[in-house]
Write a protein that holds these residues in place. Structure first.
Motif, mmCIF file in Angstrom:
data_model
loop_
_atom_site.group_PDB
_atom_site.id
_atom_site.type_symbol
_atom_site.label_atom_id
_atom_site.label_comp_id
_atom_site.label_asym_id
_atom_site.label_seq_id
_atom_site.Cartn_x
_atom_site.Cartn_y
_atom_site.Cartn_z
ATOM 1 N N ILE A 154 86.175 52.241 41.486
ATOM 2 C CA ILE A 154 86.863 52.348 42.117
ATOM 3 C C ILE A 154 87.130 51.885 43.616
ATOM 4 O O ILE A 154 86.729 50.557 43.706
ATOM 5 C CB ILE A 154 84.870 53.819 42.920
ATOM 6 N N THR A 155 87.458 52.474 44.362
ATOM 7 C CA THR A 155 88.019 51.649 45.821
ATOM 8 C C THR A 155 87.067 51.698 46.743
ATOM 9 O O THR A 155 86.569 52.833 47.313
ATOM 10 C CB THR A 155 89.476 51.073 46.282
ATOM 11 N N ALA A 156 86.079 50.549 47.187
ATOM 12 C CA ALA A 156 85.220 51.468 48.606
ATOM 13 C C ALA A 156 86.125 50.293 49.745
ATOM 14 O O ALA A 156 85.970 49.294 50.039
ATOM 15 C CB ALA A 156 83.380 50.305 48.018
ATOM 16 N N GLN A 157 85.415 51.154 50.404
ATOM 17 C CA GLN A 157 85.914 50.927 51.924
ATOM 18 C C GLN A 157 84.203 51.040 53.031
ATOM 19 O O GLN A 157 83.045 51.956 52.700
ATOM 20 C CB GLN A 157 86.499 52.140 52.959
ATOM 21 N N ILE A 158 84.140 49.577 53.455
ATOM 22 C CA ILE A 158 82.866 48.768 54.093
ATOM 23 C C ILE A 158 83.100 49.019 55.634
ATOM 24 O O ILE A 158 84.214 48.309 55.823
ATOM 25 C CB ILE A 158 82.237 47.891 53.025
ATOM 26 N N ILE A 159 82.793 49.950 56.441
ATOM 27 C CA ILE A 159 83.204 49.727 57.234
ATOM 28 C C ILE A 159 81.592 48.903 58.759
ATOM 29 O O ILE A 159 80.482 49.681 58.469
ATOM 30 C CB ILE A 159 82.992 50.831 58.363
ATOM 31 N N THR A 160 81.746 47.428 59.134
ATOM 32 C CA THR A 160 80.291 46.645 59.347
ATOM 33 C C THR A 160 80.678 46.012 60.615
ATOM 34 O O THR A 160 82.180 45.589 61.175
ATOM 35 C CB THR A 160 79.537 46.302 57.927
ATOM 36 N N LYS A 161 79.542 45.338 61.288
ATOM 37 C CA LYS A 161 79.644 43.648 62.246
ATOM 38 C C LYS A 161 80.525 42.815 61.659
ATOM 39 O O LYS A 161 79.839 42.852 60.272
ATOM 40 C CB LYS A 161 78.686 44.149 62.894
ATOM 41 N N PRO A 162 81.255 42.410 62.341
ATOM 42 C CA PRO A 162 81.515 41.180 61.816
ATOM 43 C C PRO A 162 80.712 40.019 61.325
ATOM 44 O O PRO A 162 81.110 39.431 60.496
ATOM 45 C CB PRO A 162 82.577 40.491 62.887
ATOM 46 N N GLU A 163 79.135 39.917 61.989
ATOM 47 C CA GLU A 163 78.406 38.663 61.749
ATOM 48 C C GLU A 163 77.426 39.145 59.745
ATOM 49 O O GLU A 163 77.268 38.076 59.158
ATOM 50 C CB GLU A 163 77.390 38.944 62.310
ATOM 51 N N PHE A 164 78.193 40.119 59.463
ATOM 52 C CA PHE A 164 77.445 40.513 58.493
ATOM 53 C C PHE A 164 78.489 40.502 56.660
ATOM 54 O O PHE A 164 77.999 40.467 55.865
ATOM 55 C CB PHE A 164 77.023 42.673 57.840
ATOM 56 N N ILE A 165 79.973 39.776 57.583
ATOM 57 C CA ILE A 165 80.823 40.195 56.213
ATOM 58 C C ILE A 165 80.054 39.026 55.518
ATOM 59 O O ILE A 165 80.397 39.234 54.337
ATOM 60 C CB ILE A 165 81.939 39.384 56.526
ATOM 61 N N GLY A 166 79.607 37.657 55.270
ATOM 62 C CA GLY A 166 79.249 36.890 54.181
ATOM 63 C C GLY A 166 79.068 37.567 53.456
ATOM 64 O O GLY A 166 79.010 37.770 52.082
ATOM 65 N N ILE A 180 77.817 40.924 52.860
ATOM 66 C CA ILE A 180 77.801 41.894 52.025
ATOM 67 C C ILE A 180 79.261 41.925 51.142
ATOM 68 O O ILE A 180 78.939 41.455 49.478
ATOM 69 C CB ILE A 180 78.878 43.065 53.341
ATOM 70 N N MET A 181 79.476 40.182 51.037
ATOM 71 C CA MET A 181 80.728 39.761 50.621
ATOM 72 C C MET A 181 79.837 39.138 48.773
ATOM 73 O O MET A 181 80.394 39.349 47.496
ATOM 74 C CB MET A 181 81.399 38.539 50.683
ATOM 75 N N THR A 182 79.141 38.057 49.522
ATOM 76 C CA THR A 182 78.345 37.712 47.994
ATOM 77 C C THR A 182 77.469 38.978 47.605
ATOM 78 O O THR A 182 77.675 38.765 46.079
ATOM 79 C CB THR A 182 77.000 37.379 49.070
ATOM 80 N N LEU A 183 76.993 39.954 48.135
ATOM 81 C CA LEU A 183 76.407 41.277 47.076
ATOM 82 C C LEU A 183 77.674 41.956 46.270
ATOM 83 O O LEU A 183 77.339 42.358 45.223
ATOM 84 C CB LEU A 183 76.199 42.307 48.148
ATOM 85 N N CYS A 184 79.054 42.028 46.879
ATOM 86 C CA CYS A 184 80.159 42.887 46.099
ATOM 87 C C CYS A 184 80.447 42.135 45.069
ATOM 88 O O CYS A 184 80.957 42.366 44.287
ATOM 89 C CB CYS A 184 81.010 43.366 47.054
ATOM 90 N N ASP A 202 71.175 51.021 48.827
ATOM 91 C CA ASP A 202 70.280 50.615 49.186
ATOM 92 C C ASP A 202 70.159 49.003 49.756
ATOM 93 O O ASP A 202 70.112 49.166 51.076
ATOM 94 C CB ASP A 202 68.644 50.846 48.473
ATOM 95 N N ARG A 203 71.398 48.430 48.809
ATOM 96 C CA ARG A 203 71.088 47.004 48.804
ATOM 97 C C ARG A 203 71.873 46.543 50.356
ATOM 98 O O ARG A 203 72.039 45.855 50.325
ATOM 99 C CB ARG A 203 71.785 45.823 47.895
ATOM 100 N N LEU A 204 73.312 47.963 50.345
ATOM 101 C CA LEU A 204 74.346 47.384 50.837
ATOM 102 C C LEU A 204 73.638 47.340 52.446
ATOM 103 O O LEU A 204 73.699 47.213 53.641
ATOM 104 C CB LEU A 204 75.204 48.245 50.956
ATOM 105 N N LYS A 205 73.115 48.505 52.898
ATOM 106 C CA LYS A 205 72.280 48.347 54.348
ATOM 107 C C LYS A 205 71.465 47.685 54.354
ATOM 108 O O LYS A 205 70.510 47.314 55.382
ATOM 109 C CB LYS A 205 71.370 50.424 53.629
ATOM 110 N N SER A 206 70.432 47.093 53.851
ATOM 111 C CA SER A 206 69.036 46.255 54.131
ATOM 112 C C SER A 206 69.971 44.844 54.334
ATOM 113 O O SER A 206 70.041 43.951 54.937
ATOM 114 C CB SER A 206 68.661 46.183 52.405
ATOM 115 N N VAL A 207 71.085 44.771 53.458
ATOM 116 C CA VAL A 207 72.165 43.394 53.741
ATOM 117 C C VAL A 207 72.340 43.708 55.574
ATOM 118 O O VAL A 207 72.937 42.179 55.795
ATOM 119 C CB VAL A 207 72.743 42.465 52.597
ATOM 120 N N SER A 208 72.603 44.475 55.698
ATOM 121 C CA SER A 208 73.601 44.785 57.089
ATOM 122 C C SER A 208 72.539 44.963 58.144
ATOM 123 O O SER A 208 73.218 45.606 58.956
ATOM 124 C CB SER A 208 74.315 45.657 56.493
ATOM 125 N N ARG A 209 71.490 45.233 57.832
ATOM 126 C CA ARG A 209 70.279 45.783 58.502
ATOM 127 C C ARG A 209 70.616 47.047 59.063
ATOM 128 O O ARG A 209 70.542 47.513 59.662
ATOM 129 C CB ARG A 209 70.250 45.270 59.878
#
Length: 596
Positions: A405-417, A419-423, A458-465
Motif C-alpha cells: 500500500i502507499t501510506a500518507q501520514i500527515i504530522t508535525k515535523p518533530e515526530f518525523i524521526g 515515525i520513520m523508525t516505526l515504518c 495504534d503505534r503511530l498514534k502513540s509515537v506521534s502523541r
C-alpha cells in the motif's frame, strides 16, 4: 426539483461531523427539543460508546429560507471519518451533488480530510469548506484557513466559520447550501432509475432499501425490478427518511427515500443496484459502485458448532447493513465449521465481532487475521493464498507476492524521526516528504499491507502523541519471503493459531505466542511442550511443567526405597498419560493469543 439539495458531510475523525449535523437538525426543527440527544443520527449503541460514526445516516430536513420565503428540502447524509469505513463515504458521495468539508480549526487538515476530498472531487461534487470548532481557545483560524485555500483553491470569503457545539454559523451554512450546491438534475417523466446506496434488515418488514432517484417517478404499489439481480417485487411502502420513516404515495427524481418490498432473503438485494419499473424499464443500469476489495482476512467460528447456521443468517443480515463485509464457508480441524471473512481493516473486524454479539447474540472466535497473497509454484501454476493451511510445502513454491500500500501520514515535523523508525521496522520505504506548511509535513511510504494490519495505527498514534493522521491506498503486489509459522502443543499442530509471516519476523512472533500460551494454558499432570516451528525447524519453545501430585501417603515408615519405587511407578504413568493425553486449549487462551 429546484428546491431539493442533496449533500453529505465529510471530514477526518473527530472533526465534528455528527455534532454539526445535530445543530442542522435542531435549526430546521426536524427533531423536537425534548427528543434531542448528542449524535442524534448515530443510532447504534456502539457508535455512542466509542464516539465514532460507523454507518452513513441519511435524513430529510425542510428549510424555510427567509430571503425568498420558499421551502427547501435538504437530504443530508452524515458519514464516518475512520479510514476503515471509507467505503461508506464513497457510497454516500455517489448519492449527492454537494459536500460540506469540515476542518477542525484546532487540528488543521488531516489525512482523511484530503482523501475524502479527492473522493468528492472525483464525483464532481460542489465543495463547501467549513471551519469547525472556531469557538475553542486553541483555534488557529487564519492558519487553517490558509491551508484550506491551498488545498482546494477557494477564496477566503468562501470558507464558513462555524461551531457544532454552540451552533455558530449554522444560518450561513444553510444559505451556502441553497446558493452553492446545484439542484439535482433528472427528468420526473422518464423511465424510473434509482440507485440503492444502503439497506437494512428489519425483523418484521424484511429488507428496507435506501435509494436516490436519478430519473423518473416511483409510486406506492408499482411493480419494480432490481436490474442486477433481475428480481421483481411490488413496492408495498415508499417514503422519506426523517428520524423515523415517513410513508409517501410517490417520490420524484432528485429525491432520497426508502422502499419496502417484503424481501426476506438478504441475497436478493445489492447495494449499488438500480431499481426500475417493470412497466417502463430504463435502458441501462446506473454505473454505481465498484465491488469492495477486503484488506484483512480472518476466520470467524461459532463457539458451539451447532450455531453454524445461525451464524450464517447473522452474517447475511449484517452484510445488508455493511456492504463491505464479505464471507465464505471454511473448516478448521481445531474449531470446526465457520466462515472466512474479509474486512477493510482491524477496526472493521472489531466492530463486526461486536455487532454480531450485540445485535444477533452470537459469541464467536476469530482466528489470526492475515492478508491474501499471490503464489506461483514450480510448475508455473498461480493461485491466491488466504489462510495458512492453503500454503503448500516450501520446496514446491517458486514465488510469493504480497500486497503493498502507499501510506500518507500527515504530522508535525518533530515526530518525523520516530515515525520513520516505526515504518522502517514495518519494512517500509519512504517515497516522498512534502511540507504542507512549516508546521505540517506529509510523508509517503510504501508498506506491506500485512505489516499495518495489526497494531500500526495504534503505534503511530502513540509515537506521534496523537498528532499523526493516516490514510492508505493499495498499489500492487511485490515479491516477498513468506513462511508459515506453526504452533505445536506436544508435537500436535494447532491450526487455528498458525500464521503467515515474513521470514525476518517469524522468530520474534513465535516467541511471543509461546510465551503467551505458557501463561494461559492450565497445567496438566504431565509436561506440555509449546513449540513454534517453520517447517521442520523449531524456532521457539516454552515448557509448562507438570503438576506434581505425588501420592506417598500410604507409604508411611519403612525404607526410603519403598517411597522411590512408588514415585517411579507414578512417573511411568505420567509418561504414558503424556502420550495419550490431549492438550485442550481453553476458549480464553485462544482469544488472548489472537489479541497479540
Amino acid at each position: 426539483m429546484k428546491q431539493i439539495r442533496n449533500f453529505c458531510v465529510i471530514a477526518h475523525i473527530d472533526h465534528g461531523k455528527s455534532t454539526l449535523s445535530d445543530r442542522l437538525l435542531e435549526y430546521t426543527k426536524t427533531i423536537a427539543d425534548r427528543e434531542m440527544q448528542d449524535q442524534a443520527l448515530d443510532n447504534m449503541d456502539l457508535e455512542r460508546e466509542r464516539g465514532i460514526t460507523i454507518k452513513s445516516h441519511a435524513i430529510q430536513m425542510y428549510y424555510d429560507r427567509p430571503s425568498d420565503g420558499k421551502q427547501y428540502t435538504f437530504n443530508l447524509i452524515d458519514t464516518p471519518g475512520h479510514v476503515d469505513f471509507s467505503y461508506e463515504v464513497s457510497r454516500s458521495i455517489a448519492a449527492c451533488e454537494g459536500a460540506l468539508l469540515l476542518v477542525d480549526a484546532s487540528q488543521g487538515i488531516q489525512a482523511q480530510t484530503i482523501s475524502n476530498l479527492y473522493l468528492a472531487i472525483d464525483h464532481d461534487l460542489e465543495i463547501i469548506p467549513i471551519l469547525n470548532k472556531v469557538d475553542m481557545e486553541s483555534a488557529m483560524i487564519d492558519e487553517v484557513s490558509d491551508q484550506i485555500i491551498d488545498l482546494i483553491g477557494c477564496e477566503k470569503e468562501d470558507i464558513v466559520l462555524a461551531s457544532g457545539k454552540t451552533g455558530l454559523g449554522v444560518p450561513d451554512i444553510m444559505e451556502a447550501i441553497v446558493e452553492r450546491i446545484p439542484a439535482p438534475e433528472g427528468d420526473p417523466g422518464a423511465p424510473l432509475q434509482a440507485l440503492i446506496f444502503d439497506s437494512v434488515f428489519n425483523a418484521y418488514r424484511g429488507v428496507i432499501a435506501y435509494f436516490r432517484i436519478l430519473n423518473g417517478t416511483m409510486r406506492k404499489g408499482d411493480l419494480v425490478r432490481f436490474v442486477n439481480t433481475g428480481k421483481e417485487y411490488e413496492a408495498d411502502e415508499i417514503g422519506v427518511l426523517k428520524m423515523t420513516q415517513h410513508p409517501k404515495d410517490k417520490l420524484e427524481a432528485g429525491n432520497v427515500g426508502y422502499i419496502i418490498t417484503g424481501i426476506k432473503e438478504s441475497k436478493e438485494i445489492k447495494v449499488g443496484d438500480t431499481i426500475t419499473t417493470v412497466e417502463r424499464p430504463c435502458e441501462k443500469a446506473i454505473q454505481g459502485f465498484e465491488d469492495v476489495k477486503p484488506m484483512v482476512f480472518a476466520g470467524i467460528f461459532p463457539l458451539d458448532n451447532d450455531d453454524f447456521e445461525d451464524l450464517r443468517d447473522s452474517l447475511e443480515k449484517l452484510q445488508l447493513n455493511d456492504a463491505s463485509l464479505v464471507f465464505e464457508p471454511e473448516t478448521s480441524a481445531a474449531l470446526g465449521f465457520g466462515f472466512r471473512c474479509g474486512f477493510l481493516g482491524m477496526l472493521h473486524l472489531e466492530i463486526v465481532q461486536e455487532r454480531l454479539y450485540r445485535e444477533f447474540d452470537m459469541d464467536v472466535i476469530t482466528t489470526v487475521p492475515n492478508v491474501s497473497y499471490n503464489l506461483m509454484d514450480k510448475s508455473g501454476e498461480e493461485y491466491t493464498v488466504r489462510t495458512p493451511s492453503e500454503l503448500p510445502e516450501q520446496h514446491t513454491i517458486e514465488m510469493v507476492e504480497e500486497p503493498y500500500i502507499t501510506a500518507q501520514i500527515i504530522t508535525k515535523p518533530e515526530f518525523i524521526g520516530t515515525i520513520m523508525t516505526l515504518c522502517m521496522e514495518k519494512r517500509g520505504t519512504l517515497t516522498k516528504q512534502h511540507y504542507l506548511t512549516p508546521e505540517r509535513v506529509e510523508l509517503s511510504f510504501d508498506l506491506p499491507l500485512a505489516e499495518i494490519v495489526f497494531d500500526f495505527y495504534d503505534r503511530l498514534k502513540s509515537v506521534s502523541r496523537g498528532y499523526a493522521s493516516f490514510d492508505y491506498q493499495p498499489i500492487e503486489y511485490r515479491e516477498t519471503d513468506l513462511v508459515k509459522l506453526d504452533i505445536r502443543l506436544n508435537g500436535e499442530p494447532v491450526d487455528a493459531l498458525s500464521a503467515l509471516v515474513h521470514r525476518s519476523k517469524a522468530e520474534a512472533f513465535g516467541r511471543q505466542i509461546c510465551k503467551k500460551l505458557k501463561e494461559l494454558l492450565p497445567r496438566q499432570q504431565f509436561v506440555i511442550a509449546i513449540q513454534a516451528a517453520v517447517g521442520a525447524k523449531v524456532i521457539a519453545r516454552e515448557t509448562i511443567s507438570a503438576l506434581r501430585k505425588d501420592v506417598t501417603a500410604k507409604c508411611y515408615g519403612g525404607d526410603i526405597t519403598r517411597k522411590r519405587k512408588l514415585l517411579e511407578k507414578q512417573k511411568a504413568g505420567k509418561r504414558r498419560m503424556r502420550q495419550f493425553g490431549k492438550v485442550e486449549v481453553p476458549q480464553k487462551a485462544f482469544l488472548d493469543v489472537l489479541k497479540l
